[in-house]
Design a protein around this motif. Structure first.
Motif, mmCIF file in Angstrom:
data_model
loop_
_atom_site.group_PDB
_atom_site.id
_atom_site.type_symbol
_atom_site.label_atom_id
_atom_site.label_comp_id
_atom_site.label_asym_id
_atom_site.label_seq_id
_atom_site.Cartn_x
_atom_site.Cartn_y
_atom_site.Cartn_z
ATOM 1 N N GLU A 1 22.252 6.783 -20.930
ATOM 2 C CA GLU A 1 20.836 6.655 -20.590
ATOM 3 C C GLU A 1 20.649 5.397 -19.741
ATOM 4 O O GLU A 1 21.026 4.307 -20.144
ATOM 5 N N VAL A 2 20.053 5.572 -18.577
ATOM 6 C CA VAL A 2 19.857 4.474 -17.627
ATOM 7 C C VAL A 2 18.479 3.861 -17.837
ATOM 8 O O VAL A 2 17.488 4.573 -17.921
ATOM 9 N N SER A 3 18.419 2.527 -17.920
ATOM 10 C CA SER A 3 17.135 1.832 -18.088
ATOM 11 C C SER A 3 16.447 1.625 -16.744
ATOM 12 O O SER A 3 15.303 1.998 -16.554
ATOM 13 N N THR A 4 17.160 1.008 -15.809
ATOM 14 C CA THR A 4 16.583 0.648 -14.514
ATOM 15 C C THR A 4 17.640 0.777 -13.423
ATOM 16 O O THR A 4 18.824 0.601 -13.693
ATOM 17 N N VAL A 5 17.180 1.070 -12.200
ATOM 18 C CA VAL A 5 18.092 1.129 -11.056
ATOM 19 C C VAL A 5 17.486 0.322 -9.911
ATOM 20 O O VAL A 5 16.307 0.452 -9.608
ATOM 21 N N TYR A 6 18.311 -0.533 -9.295
ATOM 22 C CA TYR A 6 17.899 -1.290 -8.112
ATOM 23 C C TYR A 6 18.780 -0.850 -6.949
ATOM 24 O O TYR A 6 19.985 -0.709 -7.111
ATOM 25 N N ALA B 1 23.680 -2.754 1.765
ATOM 26 C CA ALA B 1 25.042 -2.656 1.222
ATOM 27 C C ALA B 1 25.344 -1.257 0.703
ATOM 28 O O ALA B 1 26.467 -0.976 0.298
ATOM 29 N N HIS B 2 24.333 -0.365 0.715
ATOM 30 C CA HIS B 2 24.488 1.008 0.221
ATOM 31 C C HIS B 2 25.002 0.992 -1.232
ATOM 32 O O HIS B 2 25.943 1.698 -1.581
ATOM 33 N N THR B 3 24.368 0.111 -2.037
ATOM 34 C CA THR B 3 24.788 -0.095 -3.423
ATOM 35 C C THR B 3 23.627 0.114 -4.380
ATOM 36 O O THR B 3 22.509 -0.326 -4.107
ATOM 37 N N LEU B 4 23.905 0.773 -5.490
ATOM 38 C CA LEU B 4 22.931 0.924 -6.565
ATOM 39 C C LEU B 4 23.387 0.063 -7.737
ATOM 40 O O LEU B 4 24.528 0.174 -8.174
ATOM 41 N N LYS C 1 27.818 3.189 -3.547
ATOM 42 C CA LYS C 1 28.579 2.325 -4.441
ATOM 43 C C LYS C 1 27.685 2.063 -5.649
ATOM 44 O O LYS C 1 26.487 1.828 -5.493
ATOM 45 N N VAL C 2 28.258 2.122 -6.847
ATOM 46 C CA VAL C 2 27.462 1.949 -8.061
ATOM 47 C C VAL C 2 28.013 0.775 -8.866
ATOM 48 O O VAL C 2 29.204 0.711 -9.158
ATOM 49 N N ASP C 3 27.123 -0.151 -9.195
ATOM 50 C CA ASP C 3 27.465 -1.317 -10.004
ATOM 51 C C ASP C 3 26.691 -1.201 -11.315
ATOM 52 O O ASP C 3 25.461 -1.212 -11.300
ATOM 53 N N ILE C 4 27.395 -1.077 -12.437
ATOM 54 C CA ILE C 4 26.738 -0.874 -13.735
ATOM 55 C C ILE C 4 26.782 -2.168 -14.535
ATOM 56 O O ILE C 4 27.836 -2.776 -14.686
ATOM 57 N N LYS C 5 25.609 -2.558 -15.040
ATOM 58 C CA LYS C 5 25.501 -3.785 -15.839
ATOM 59 C C LYS C 5 24.715 -3.497 -17.114
ATOM 60 O O LYS C 5 23.820 -2.659 -17.116
ATOM 61 N N SER C 6 25.043 -4.259 -18.164
ATOM 62 C CA SER C 6 24.242 -4.169 -19.386
ATOM 63 C C SER C 6 23.046 -5.101 -19.223
ATOM 64 O O SER C 6 23.051 -5.995 -18.372
ATOM 65 N N ARG C 7 22.027 -4.904 -20.052
ATOM 66 C CA ARG C 7 20.843 -5.775 -19.985
ATOM 67 C C ARG C 7 21.230 -7.232 -20.228
ATOM 68 O O ARG C 7 20.748 -8.135 -19.558
ATOM 69 N N ALA C 8 22.100 -7.462 -21.217
ATOM 70 C CA ALA C 8 22.521 -8.827 -21.553
ATOM 71 C C ALA C 8 23.230 -9.483 -20.369
ATOM 72 O O ALA C 8 22.990 -10.651 -20.047
ATOM 73 N N GLU C 9 24.082 -8.720 -19.696
ATOM 74 C CA GLU C 9 24.820 -9.226 -18.533
ATOM 75 C C GLU C 9 23.850 -9.591 -17.401
ATOM 76 O O GLU C 9 23.983 -10.634 -16.764
ATOM 77 N N LEU C 10 22.855 -8.725 -17.170
ATOM 78 C CA LEU C 10 21.863 -8.973 -16.128
ATOM 79 C C LEU C 10 21.051 -10.223 -16.450
ATOM 80 O O LEU C 10 20.804 -11.052 -15.562
#
Length: 195
Positions: free
Chosen positions: A89-94, A99-102, A132-141
């Motif tokens: 489940e995805v919370s937010t996407v920027y 850079a053609h990155t999500l 290109k997809v970069d996945i981060k956790s909320r804590a990491e962000l």
């Protein structure tokens, strides 16, 4: 191969009512299939899955147990990546268009699910969406934001006169021109500074 197998099992794909828009695949392990319907009354995912999963199971058997994720295709990458990363489940996407990155933010407990075993889920989703997809956790962000804020605060505390060759008059002129911090100076163009 996956498209042709679905075409054989799903009459709606064969007759063109449902279209397979994109497929990404790790042969023998997992496939992700994005579908859409030309008819608003036809559910594209439901058509591919079939009654009690009969249609998709026929394709899975043909591929000797390969897992298949079927999701609705979306016009915008921001919406599409949310379904492409299922079951996470995805919370937010920027999006960073240049850079053609999500950058995808998920809950801490969803991070390993979003990335998948050996990065498979993230890799297949990125291939499906074409970004290109970069996945981060909320804590990491939050940690990254806190570090960036601390860096900016530390940089703002450094006076311009601490720079080699910048005296009081130059520092005053730079500040009047809107370049009162090291960050502003770093982002300024040569033309702006010359002016």
């Amino acid at each position: 191969l996956v498209k042709k197998l679905f075409e054989m099992e799903v009459p709606e794909i064969y007759d063109g009512t449902v279209m397979i828009v994109a497929v990404s695949r790790d042969p023998g392990e997992r496939s992700k299939v994005a579908v859409r319907s030309k008819d608003r009354d036809v559910d594209p995912v439901g058509a591919c899955v079939g009654y009690r999963g009969s249609r998709v199971q026929a394709v899975v058997r043909e591929l000797q147990g390969e897992k298949i994720d079927i999701m609705p295709w979306r016009e915008t990458p921001l919406d599409f990546i949310k379904s492409a990363l299922q079951p996470a489940e995805v919370s937010t996407v920027y999006a960073n268009e240049e850079a053609h990155t999500l950058t995808v933010v998920v809950a801490d407990e969803q991070l390993s699910l979003a990335i998948g075993k050996r990065g498979q889920n993230a890799r297949l989703a990125a291939k499906l969406v074409g970004w290109k997809v970069d996945i981060k956790s909320r804590a990491e962000l939050e940690r990254e934001r806190a570090a960036a804020a601390a860096y900016a605060a530390a940089e703002a505390a450094v006076p311009l006169t601490a720079l080699p060759g910048v005296g009081e008059k130059t520092a005053e002129r730079l500040t009047e021109a809107g370049f009162g911090t090291l960050t502003a100076l770093r982002q300024a163009t040569l033309e702006q500074l010359t002016a």
